[in-house]
Enzyme design. Structure first.
Site, PDB file in Angstrom:
ATOM      1  N   ASP A   1       0.831  -1.199   0.000  1.00  0.00           N
ATOM      2  CA  ASP A   1       0.000   0.000   0.000  1.00  0.00           C
ATOM      3  C   ASP A   1       0.871   1.257   0.000  1.00  0.00           C
ATOM      4  OD1 ASP A   1      -2.769   1.003   0.413  1.00  0.00           O
ATOM      5  OD2 ASP A   1      -1.950   1.799   2.279  1.00  0.00           O
TER       6      ASP A   1
ATOM      7  N   GLU B   1       1.267  -0.330  -5.070  1.00  0.00           N
ATOM      8  CA  GLU B   1       0.451   0.819  -5.422  1.00  0.00           C
ATOM      9  C   GLU B   1       1.370   2.033  -5.410  1.00  0.00           C
ATOM     10  OE1 GLU B   1      -3.466   3.101  -3.659  1.00  0.00           O
ATOM     11  OE2 GLU B   1      -1.825   2.630  -2.332  1.00  0.00           O
TER      12      GLU B   1
HETATM   13  C1  GLC Z   1      -4.403   3.026  -0.353  1.00  0.00           C
HETATM   14  C2  GLC Z   1      -5.621   2.141  -0.344  1.00  0.00           C
HETATM   15  C3  GLC Z   1      -6.787   2.919   0.219  1.00  0.00           C
HETATM   16  C4  GLC Z   1      -6.439   3.386   1.621  1.00  0.00           C
HETATM   17  C5  GLC Z   1      -5.133   4.169   1.636  1.00  0.00           C
HETATM   18  C6  GLC Z   1      -4.612   4.393   3.035  1.00  0.00           C
HETATM   19  O1  GLC Z   1      -4.533   4.088  -1.233  1.00  0.00           O
HETATM   20  O2  GLC Z   1      -5.876   1.647  -1.620  1.00  0.00           O
HETATM   21  O3  GLC Z   1      -7.964   2.160   0.226  1.00  0.00           O
HETATM   22  O4  GLC Z   1      -7.462   4.210   2.126  1.00  0.00           O
HETATM   23  O5  GLC Z   1      -4.110   3.484   0.944  1.00  0.00           O
HETATM   24  O6  GLC Z   1      -4.057   3.218   3.565  1.00  0.00           O
END
Ligand code: GLC
Length: 548
Positions: A200, A242
């Site tokens: 993440d 991500e």
């Molecule tokens: C990422 C996740 C999202 C979350 C954020 C904070 O962007 O995809 O759902 O709210 O991280 O952890």
């Protein structure tokens, strides 16, 4: 190449709490998921990505972790989780989990201790400032729901940094103890048997934040270090990140310049995602061709992960204002469908007006483009969204299994169910559910099974090179090819409503017993390739050649 399982994977993403509830308490759980593994196996997916499984106060749907070494008791026990890994492995399904280590919950014992005293061993695990940072109103990820990125903590009498919500204090990555702990967390779950992590918020993990300096230097060495650690513990484990950053910065996440990938194996292709949606909205292939052309060459072993929908809003922030407007006009005209001034909080089927041809077209296109396709639970049956729910919860409603109460998701009283199951109308569980579609060979679910099976016979997509075939074509028709040592595939997708024909005779010499392996309808044999026809919203996956 054959050992890189991730280049041949089809990834299915789900949140345990909204998938299947086995004990009737209204919340999905691990045993419920185990009971549905045969469904997933038949669908043909071979990798599960689980949204956060850890104990959490649940203020950001689990992305606010309060214990990295356990599973949320609502989902079951660590024992259940080990059983899930075993049962999934029996079916050839690998499991990766969300690794959310940019921040913790403010209720994590580390933060509770850190704020309590300057002498706490955890004090330096977080990012503090004695004075109010000037840039505290900058860099918010959730505009409208978040006012600042530094908040004052009355107990510590200090400001703490939080890139996301206030209840998600950022860990201090510069502290060697924090780095060691992150590695330990990875090692723990690898030891239990997971096959990797969806990491993440990676750009925020590696930013070395200083109060008052909004553009922090990035510590890419941490990614190399983590990769090495993960790989030593489990040779074929993968990191899927991500990192929604500018295209020119992407390659650095995969590895040092010039070498093979020594950091992240796979990155979600956010740029392609937005351009795909733009292409669909405008019925124009140009944005997709641009995306293919502009995407950087990846180091050996690096791989894209493609997606149309995930658990968050569709992020349109990297499009121009004009492009964004075109997408919103088509797919999110009502303000209630939009989020954070940059995105759409809808499922794909309703965005496409529940037009079955267009849904197939969109997914056939995504799955045929280079990289590893990722699909969100419920998309395979064309689920809708519930705009009455707050923010991103609109697209996190329970899976619709059958037409029993709560769509077969749970036997609990509907009032006890974590979120209401979509009921009534064209997306209601009464008429839209997995069981009905299972019995119908013409259903979207049956189509997805066929499409995924076809993809798995087509290693050129995940492991080969993908190129746009630049021939004169109507503006809605995209022609691209995938080449690998196993052979060549040719793809024709029509984003527009008009039937069309393309002259692909320049490719005829390469063909050896060409045939449609997937198409929206029966088309004439390719012949000389001079008149390859495709219907409005139609598509053809043509195997050109298979190498013995
Ligand atoms: C990422 C996740 C999202 C979350 C954020 C904070 O962007 O995809 O759902 O709210 O991280 O952890």
């Amino acid at each position: 190449m054959s050992d890189r399982w991730y280049s041949k994977a089809v990834v299915y993403c789900l949140d345990i709490d909204s998938f299947a509830d086995s004990d009737g308490d209204g919340c999905g759980d691990i045993r419920g998921l185990i009971g549905r593994l045969d469904y997933l196996s038949r669908l043909g997916i071979n990798c599960l990505w689980l949204n956060p499984i850890h104990p959490s106060p649940g203020k950001d749907d689990g992305y606010d972790v309060s214990d990295f070494y356990n599973v949320d008791p609502r989902f079951g026990t660590l024992g259940d989780f080990a059983e899930l890994l075993h049962q999934a492995a029996n079916r050839g399904i690998k499991v990766i989990i969300d690794l959310v280590v940019n921040h913790t919950s403010d209720q994590h014992p580390w933060f509770v201790s850190a704020r309590s005293s300057p002498d706490s061993p955890y004090r330096d695990w977080y990012v503090w400032s004695e004075t109010a940072p000037e840039d505290r109103k900058q860099g918010m990820v959730f505009p409208g729901e978040q006012d600042e990125t530094w908040s004052y903590d009355r107990t510590a009498k200090l400001w703490y940094y939080h890139r996301f919500y206030k209840f998600q204090p950022d860990l201090n990555i510069e502290n060697p103890e924090v780095r060691a702990e992150i590695k330990k967390i990875c090692a723990f779950w690898l030891q239990l048997g997971v096959s990797g992590f969806r990491m993440d918020a990676v750009p925020f993990i590696i930013e070395k934040t200083e109060p008052g300096s909004p553009t922090a230097p990035m510590d890419f060495d941490f990614l190399s270090d983590l990769r090495q650690h993960v790989q030593w513990r489990k040779g074929d484990a993968v990191l899927l990140a991500e990192a929604n950053v500018e295209p020119e910065k992407l390659v650095t996440y995969f590895g040092d310049e010039g070498g093979s990938s020594n950091r992240i194996h796979m990155l979600f292709d956010f740029m392609l995602n937005a351009r795909l949606v733009l292409g669909l909205a405008r019925q124009d292939t140009e944005p997709i061709i641009d995306a293919l052309r502009d995407s950087p060459k990846l180091p050996d072993g690096g791989q894209w992960a493609t997606f149309l929908r995930n658990h968050d809003e569709i992020d349109l922030s990297r499009l121009t204002a004009e492009q964004r407007k075109d997408v919103l006009d088509q797919f999110g005209p009502d303000e209630s469908m939009q989020l954070y001034g940059r995105g759409i909080r809808r499922r794909l089927a309703p965005m496409l007006g529940n037009d079955r041809r267009r849904i197939e077209l969109a997914y056939a296109l995504q799955f045929s483009l280079r990289g590893t396709p990722v699909i969100r639970y419920g998309e395979e049956i064309g689920m809708g969204e519930n705009l009455e729910l707050e923010g991103r919860y609109a697209i996190r409603t329970p899976m619709q299994w059958n037409n029993l109460p709560n769509g077969g998701f749970s036997s609990a009283d509907p009032k006890q169910v974590i979120r209401p199951v979509i009921s009534g109308g064209e997306y209601g569980f009464e008429t839209l559910n997995a069981t009905l579609q299972r019995h119908d060979p013409k259903s979207l679910l049956s189509w997805f099974e066929r499409m995924i099976r076809t993809l798995r016979e087509t290693p050129e997509i995940g492991g080969g090179t993908c190129t746009h075939v630049d021939v004169p074509a109507p503006r809605g028709i995209l022609v691209h090819r995938a080449d690998a040592d196993t052979g060549t595939m040719l793809f024709v997708h029509n984003l527009g409503t008009e039937d069309g024909v393309v002259d692909l005779s320049s490719l005829a010499a390469e063909a050896d017993f060409p045939n449609d392996v997937l198409a929206d309808q029966k088309y004439p044999e390719p012949g000389e390739f001079d008149k390859i026809s495709v219907a409005g919203y139609g598509y053809r996956w043509i195997r050109m050649r298979r190498t013995a």
